[in-house]
Design a protein around this motif. Structure first.
Motif, short mmCIF file in Angstrom:
data_model
loop_
_atom_site.label_atom_id
_atom_site.label_comp_id
_atom_site.label_asym_id
_atom_site.label_seq_id
_atom_site.Cartn_x
_atom_site.Cartn_y
_atom_site.Cartn_z
N ALA A 270 0.89 -1.19 -0.06
CA ALA A 270 -0.09 -0.03 0.04
C ALA A 270 0.76 1.32 0.02
CB ALA A 270 -0.97 0.05 1.24
N SER B 84 0.46 10.18 3.08
CA SER B 84 -0.08 10.20 4.47
C SER B 84 -0.42 8.59 4.90
CB SER B 84 -1.49 10.76 4.51
OG SER B 84 -2.66 9.98 3.97
N ALA C 1 -2.45 7.90 6.88
CA ALA C 1 -3.99 7.56 6.92
C ALA C 1 -4.32 6.98 5.63
CB ALA C 1 -4.79 8.78 7.00
N GLU C 2 -3.74 7.38 4.57
CA GLU C 2 -4.07 6.85 3.07
C GLU C 2 -3.56 5.29 2.99
OE1 GLU C 2 -6.07 7.63 1.04
OE2 GLU C 2 -5.57 6.54 -0.75
N ALA D 60 -2.83 3.34 5.55
CA ALA D 60 -3.68 2.34 6.40
C ALA D 60 -5.00 1.98 5.78
CB ALA D 60 -4.06 3.04 7.61
N ARG D 61 -5.55 3.12 5.28
CA ARG D 61 -6.81 2.72 4.41
C ARG D 61 -6.67 1.87 3.27
NH1 ARG D 61 -9.85 3.99 0.11
NH2 ARG D 61 -8.45 5.07 -0.95
N ARG D 62 -5.58 1.85 2.26
CA ARG D 62 -5.39 1.11 1.08
C ARG D 62 -5.12 -0.23 1.75
NH1 ARG D 62 -3.18 3.78 -4.17
NH2 ARG D 62 -3.75 5.96 -3.63
N GLY E 282 -6.12 -1.84 4.34
CA GLY E 282 -7.29 -2.09 5.14
C GLY E 282 -6.80 -2.22 6.78
N SER E 283 -5.75 -1.38 6.89
CA SER E 283 -5.29 -1.36 8.50
C SER E 283 -5.32 -0.34 9.22
CB SER E 283 -3.63 -2.03 8.27
OG SER E 283 -3.02 -2.23 9.52
N THR E 284 -4.67 -0.08 10.21
CA THR E 284 -4.69 1.05 11.09
C THR E 284 -3.44 1.77 11.03
OG1 THR E 284 -4.36 0.13 13.05
CG2 THR E 284 -6.70 0.13 12.31
#
Lengths: 218, 218
Positions: free
Chosen positions: A36, A50, A52-53, A55-57, A59-61
């Motif tokens: 990711a 970022s 955040a991005e 983590a989003r891609r 599927g994590s945190t």
């Protein structure tokens, strides 16, 4: 370093817990996060990347990322190392110099995907503030490229082909790799077969087979 | 197109008014805006480039930019064209092939500043959504590079040096330019003199002076 060590211990703990609880293997999450990171890097470059991005891609945190990597910088370094580990180094022994060279050139051209070109461009852009990133990339790519060509040449010498060693050591340092990379970036696509053949037949072979006179000119 | 034409008329009116009123010459503002665009592009790339930041650095305003360029895309295209117009094309006639080649290689290495490498990287990254930008850059850089090397070769042939024409036309298409660009991006700095000399003495001259046999191999 202390932060890294703490992160390692945290990550190890995380792996153990994950194995016990039957959640997805932590090494699988590791890889998903690195992949990711590379995707985001190829899309927006280093500065705009970022967590955040990522983590989003993935599927994590964000905390899951911080358990594995001390900061954004270390995350990108780890992602790059994993990408570089996938690059082709070995070359096929075809039995003759020209085909060995062509095989390696094709492997490099195949490795120079549009995604990797974008990835690389994003790092060049980030270089001013993060010289270590491109330094790692330069050193590793250079090492990978040189090793391959040197292997091909050594094999040709072993076969008894009369090569100009003085030329071999200088031309192999960077010409084929830099040419293929420059051409890929300039044209936005990997070099075609006819370009690889022209590089080998009209440039590399004449140089490698040139007399010592030409080599001594410099 | 209608928007462009309207912008041209508006810009022409602006120039006339500016000349009459004793404000800074509009061509000077034109150049300041284009230079600011290149600076922002080299800093943050195409996607993150904002007209507000360009206006701030140019000491101008967003409406002043829109009077000159229909949109961000056209602004960046104009900035690129102005940058490319500054690149060195002409080569000195030194009286011999090797020094002519070296002179051109040095001009290209000098033109490959860190700022231009960053500029270029920013455009590669923006390529997916804006292929025209990199296409313009590729076409122009290619044209500039090929013209220079062809001029050097034509001059050597005119002097009666026996060159392998079949090699000349293929090697000159892209090898020296792509190699120098790739090396600059890979190492983050322009090639050193010894690399330019190695490229010419160990690669280009052996290829250019090779027998037709080698050229026919492909």
């Amino acid at each position: 370093m202390t932060t890294d060590a703490a992160a390692d211990i945290a990550a190890a703990g995380q792996r153990k817990r994950s194995e016990r609880s039957g959640r997805p293997q932590s090494t699988e999450i590791d890889q998903t996060i690195l992949k990711a990171t590379l995707d985001v890097l190829a899309d927006v470059g280093f500065d705009a990347l970022s967590l955040a991005e990522v983590a989003r891609r993935a599927g994590s945190t964000i905390p899951a990322i911080y358990r594995r990597h001390a900061d954004k910088h270390q995350l990108v370094l780890a992602a790059l190392k994993s990408e570089l580990a996938e690059l082709p180094i070995g070359v096929t022994d075809t039995g003759n110099l020209r085909d060995d060279l062509l095989d390696l050139a094709q492997r490099i051209a195949t490795a120079l995907t549009a995604r990797r070109a974008r990835l690389f461009a994003g790092l060049v852009l980030a270089r001013r503030d993060n010289p270590e990133l491109l330094d790692l990339l330069s050193t590793e790519l250079h090492r990978i490229a040189v090793i391959g060509w040197q292997e091909v040449i050594t094999r040709a010498v072993g076969r008894g082909e009369a090569l100009n060693d003085a030329v071999a050591s200088s031309i192999l340092d960077d010409l084929p790799g830099a040419y293929l990379l420059g051409k890929t970036l300039l044209e936005g696509r990997p070099p075609e077969m006819r370009h690889l053949e022209a590089m080998i037949d009209k440039v590399m072979l004449p140089a490698l087979l040139s007399s010592q006179d030409n080599a001594d000119r410099s």
